[in-house]
Design a protein around this motif. Structure first.
Motif, mmCIF file in Angstrom:
data_model
loop_
_atom_site.group_PDB
_atom_site.id
_atom_site.type_symbol
_atom_site.label_atom_id
_atom_site.label_comp_id
_atom_site.label_asym_id
_atom_site.label_seq_id
_atom_site.Cartn_x
_atom_site.Cartn_y
_atom_site.Cartn_z
ATOM 1 N N GLY A 165 16.837 3.383 -9.766
ATOM 2 C CA GLY A 165 16.352 4.768 -9.758
ATOM 3 C C GLY A 165 14.835 4.832 -9.766
ATOM 4 N N HIS A 166 14.238 3.924 -10.546
ATOM 5 C CA HIS A 166 12.777 3.853 -10.641
ATOM 6 C C HIS A 166 12.178 3.582 -9.249
ATOM 7 N N GLU A 167 12.714 2.574 -8.565
ATOM 8 C CA GLU A 167 12.142 2.223 -7.255
ATOM 9 C C GLU A 167 12.370 3.333 -6.225
ATOM 10 N N LEU A 168 13.553 3.942 -6.247
ATOM 11 C CA LEU A 168 13.809 5.089 -5.353
ATOM 12 C C LEU A 168 12.776 6.179 -5.590
ATOM 13 N N SER A 169 12.493 6.425 -6.865
ATOM 14 C CA SER A 169 11.593 7.524 -7.221
ATOM 15 C C SER A 169 10.155 7.263 -6.796
ATOM 16 N N HIS A 170 9.812 5.989 -6.590
ATOM 17 C CA HIS A 170 8.453 5.716 -6.110
ATOM 18 C C HIS A 170 8.197 6.359 -4.746
ATOM 19 N N ALA A 171 9.255 6.634 -4.005
ATOM 20 C CA ALA A 171 9.074 7.319 -2.724
ATOM 21 C C ALA A 171 8.544 8.734 -2.949
ATOM 22 N N PHE A 172 8.700 9.217 -4.185
ATOM 23 C CA PHE A 172 8.322 10.613 -4.490
ATOM 24 C C PHE A 172 7.419 10.708 -5.714
ATOM 25 N N ASP A 173 6.671 9.637 -6.008
ATOM 26 C CA ASP A 173 5.701 9.744 -7.105
ATOM 27 C C ASP A 173 4.353 10.174 -6.520
ATOM 28 N N THR A 174 3.300 10.199 -7.327
ATOM 29 C CA THR A 174 2.006 10.705 -6.839
ATOM 30 C C THR A 174 1.450 9.883 -5.676
ATOM 31 N N ASN A 175 1.812 8.597 -5.572
ATOM 32 C CA ASN A 175 1.405 7.798 -4.420
ATOM 33 C C ASN A 175 2.389 7.970 -3.273
#
Ligand SMILES: [Zn+2]
Length: 672
Positions: A519-529
């Motif tokens: 879930g963490h890695e998936l969410s990196h697609a939608f974090d501030t970067n």
């Protein structure tokens, strides 16, 4: 003490985001220097400190040894993997195990050379001195300009770093990137006036570098002068490097410059010849990762500083490569106490030989590890979990009430096209076809030849464009990654084990471990970067103005939640850690959501394993370093704070107002 690593494989600047800071620290169960835990003999209530409660046995039973920076679930698995692999390769050398995978034979040839300490001792400093002569022969700025190409390809140090990066605005294309070289101290602030930890570190390095230089033939006076020059230059470079917070902004690397502008800004160096040597052409545009460094390069590299710059290069190179030389040279630099008895000494030498040899064959070792130790069932199961979570993420995106339909569509497109890598790659990079070890030569010469082959291969594909199939994490590394430019997530075989995952563990436990990682890695697609890159990996705004403003407002609540929290003598920087905290927050929440869709979810098991994966002991010095440079928050805070944001956590464990883990509903944050 931090040891500079050889620079093989540096020529691909990946802006991949990792699950955990990757400071590799060898665990040890002895010694008494640990002061980081608050756990003592009395029982900590889970309602007050869930992390301490779940991990109290482990925290009590684990002690940091001398010179061990940290022990965690990550380093424990890493230690186990290294021991397993070293045993396997030792058996292969002894003939009792067959080398089954490509690349293994080349690795074994090199490992054998590293194990031949007598030959390394006989070769002495001579192989290194041949290369250092090239540094000593530089007698003008023109000479320096002339060696940039050769040094970059050979992996020799330069007061600048040239590598390849995927064009952030056109992910089908490669560009060259100019950046500042890494500095010796953990962060630029260590060089600031009055920084005592910095002063302490400089003194230690001064001693070790002087010892190294006198061991390879310099007089005491020469060594002292060179070390002084080294720190003069490193401090100058530090003044122009990015702070941890600046470096955590990925889009901030994208600064295209015309090559003519680069040359005229530096004034003292001409890059055109180097570019031609490196990629066979002078590109019109290159990326300047850090414009401030470019502006200040003439203050570092100039006539007056030439000798100092050479001394910086000389020491940097000698220090990076000392492990591939004689015992005497390697020890002069590390100043590690020798083991008490002959057996331990022998074991230590072998372990070092293994570690230093494997540094150059990470892909081959990863593929061997994955093929040998990752079961098909585990791979299938984790793939299934990932698919469940991607579809749940898409469902949730559809329901988000603060996004317009258009932005939602674009976000879902990112999810639908995301590349998922689980376990290990099915092939090795092309340069493995051409790697051969020349046993007539020294271990050092072979190390240099391998570095050169790797770098040449990276630069040779400049005009072909990026190979999007390459893995950016090795299969035996205990980590996970999101690559915004490939829009890919990666879960190497190494992390698919206890406590993160086990085929025999319940889904509840596995979702609290690897599920939250996925879930963490998936969410990196939608974090501030990640939010700044589209589904093709291009820096491109796919948001409406209002939607992005709403997103930034939500991100600000995450910044505020972490900013200024006191930890281990320092403070958390909310901006530096925002992208990782968003990924933790949505990762945990999406894993919980996926679990709740399963039959008989056990939330106690889920939350308990989440806290267990974060167990860590860390020295206060290392913890303070990480607070300055690591985009991840301290492990204990990653565990506890995200839990306080969840209603399910409060209800599962009956957390009430007044408990340490209680957070009032209006203070809880979430982005996704
Ligand atoms: Zn991350």
């Amino acid at each position: 003490m931090y040891k500079r690593k050889i620079s093989a494989l540096i020529s691909l600047l990946a802006i991949v985001v990792l699950f955990s800071s990757c400071g590799k620290t060898s665990p040890s169960q002895t010694g008494t220097s640990d002061t980081s835990s608050t756990a003592d003999t009395k029982t900590v209530r889970l309602q007050d400190d869930f992390y301490e409660h779940v991990n109290q046995e482990w925290l009590k039973g684990t002690t940091l040894g001398d010179d061990v920076e940290a022990i965690s679930a990550f380093t424990e698995i890493d230690e186990k993997i290294t021991t397993t692999l070293q045993n396997d390769f030792d058996k292969m050398l002894a003939g009792s195990l067959e080398p089954t995978t490509q690349g293994t034979t080349q690795f074994l040839d090199f490992y054998q050379m590293m194990l031949d300490v007598d030959k390394r001792n006989k070769d002495g400093a001579a192989p290194l001195l041949t290369y250092l002569e090239k540094v000593e022969n530089i007698s003008s700025l023109e000479d320096l300009s002339n060696v940039i190409g050769e040094f970059t390809i050979s992996g020799m140090p330069l007061p600048m770093n040239i590598s390849i990066i995927i064009d952030m605005k056109n992910s089908e294309k490669n560009l060259l990137v100019l950046d500042s070289p890494s500095i010796l101290l953990p962060d630029k602030s260590y060089y600031e006036e009055g920084n005592q930890e910095g002063q302490k570190k400089i003194k230690e390095y001064e001693k070790s570098y002087s010892r190294l230089l006198t061991t390879i033939g310099k007089t005491e006076d020469e060594a002292a002068a060179m070390v002084k020059n080294y720190f003069k230059i490193d401090k100058l470079i530090a003044q122009s490097t990015k702070s941890g917070e600046e470096a955590s902004d990925l889009a901030g690397y994208y600064n295209p410059y015309a090559i003519s502008d680069v040359n005229s800004t530096i004034k003292t160096i001409d890059f055109s010849k180097a570019m031609e040597e490196i990629i066979g052409e002078v590109p019109e545009t290159i990326i300047v990762a850090n414009p401030k460094f470019l502006e200040n390069m003439h203050l570092i590299i100039n006539e007056e500083n030439l000798q100092s710059v050479k001394d910086w290069m000389y020491i940097d190179f000698a220090s990076q490569s000392s492990d591939y030389l004689s015992e005497e040279i390697a020890k002069a630099e590390s100043d590690e106490a020798a083991a008490d008895n002959a057996d331990d000494y022998d074991k230590e030498i072998k372990r070092k030989a293994y570690e230093n040899a494997s540094e150059l064959f990470q892909e081959a070792i990863g593929v061997y590890y994955g093929q040998t130790y990752l079961g098909e069932e585990a791979k299938k199961d984790v793939t299934q979990m990932t698919e469940n979570m991607i579809s749940l993420y898409a469902e949730r995106l559809k329901e988000v009430d603060w996004l317009s339909e258009k932005t939602k569509e674009n976000a879902i497109k990112k999810l639908d096209t995301m590349v998922v890598q689980i376990g290990y790659p099915d092939h090795l990079p092309a340069y493995y076809d051409h790697l051969s070890i020349d046993t007539e030569k020294s271990a050092f010469d072979n190390m240099m030849a391998i570095q050169k082959a790797v770098n040449q291969s990276q630069f040779s594909v400049y005009s072909e464009g990026p190979n999007r199939k390459e893995w950016t994490t090795h299969a035996h590394e205990v980590n996970a990654a999101y690559d915004p430019q490939a829009n890919s997530i990666c879960f190497p075989a190494a992390i698919l084990q206890d406590p993160f995952y086990h085929v025999e563990h319940s889904r509840s436990k596995n979702y609290g471990g690897i599920g939250a990682v996925i879930g963490h890695e998936l969410s990196h697609a939608f974090d501030t970067n990640g939010a700044k890159f589209d589904e093709k990996g291009n820096l491109h705004n796919w948001w409406t103005k209002e939607d992005y403003e709403a997103f930034e407002k939500k991100a600000q609540t995450v910044i505020d939640q972490f900013d200024g929290i006191e930890f281990s003598g320092g403070k958390v920087n909310g901006k530096l850690t925002v992208s990782e905290n968003i990924a933790d927050s949505s990762g945990l929440s999406i894993a919980l959501g996926a679990l709740k869709k399963e039959k008989e979810p056990n939330l106690e098991e889920f939350f308990t394993n989440w806290a267990a994966i974060w167990r860590k002991k860390i020295s206060p010095e290392t913890s303070q370093e990480l607070l300055l440079v690591d985009p991840h928050s301290p492990s204990k805070l990653r565990a506890n704070i995200q839990l306080t944001n969840l209603e399910d956590f409060h209800t599962t464990f009956g957390i009430k107002e007044g408990d340490g883990m209680y957070l009032a509903p209006e203070e809880r944050t979430s982005v996704w």
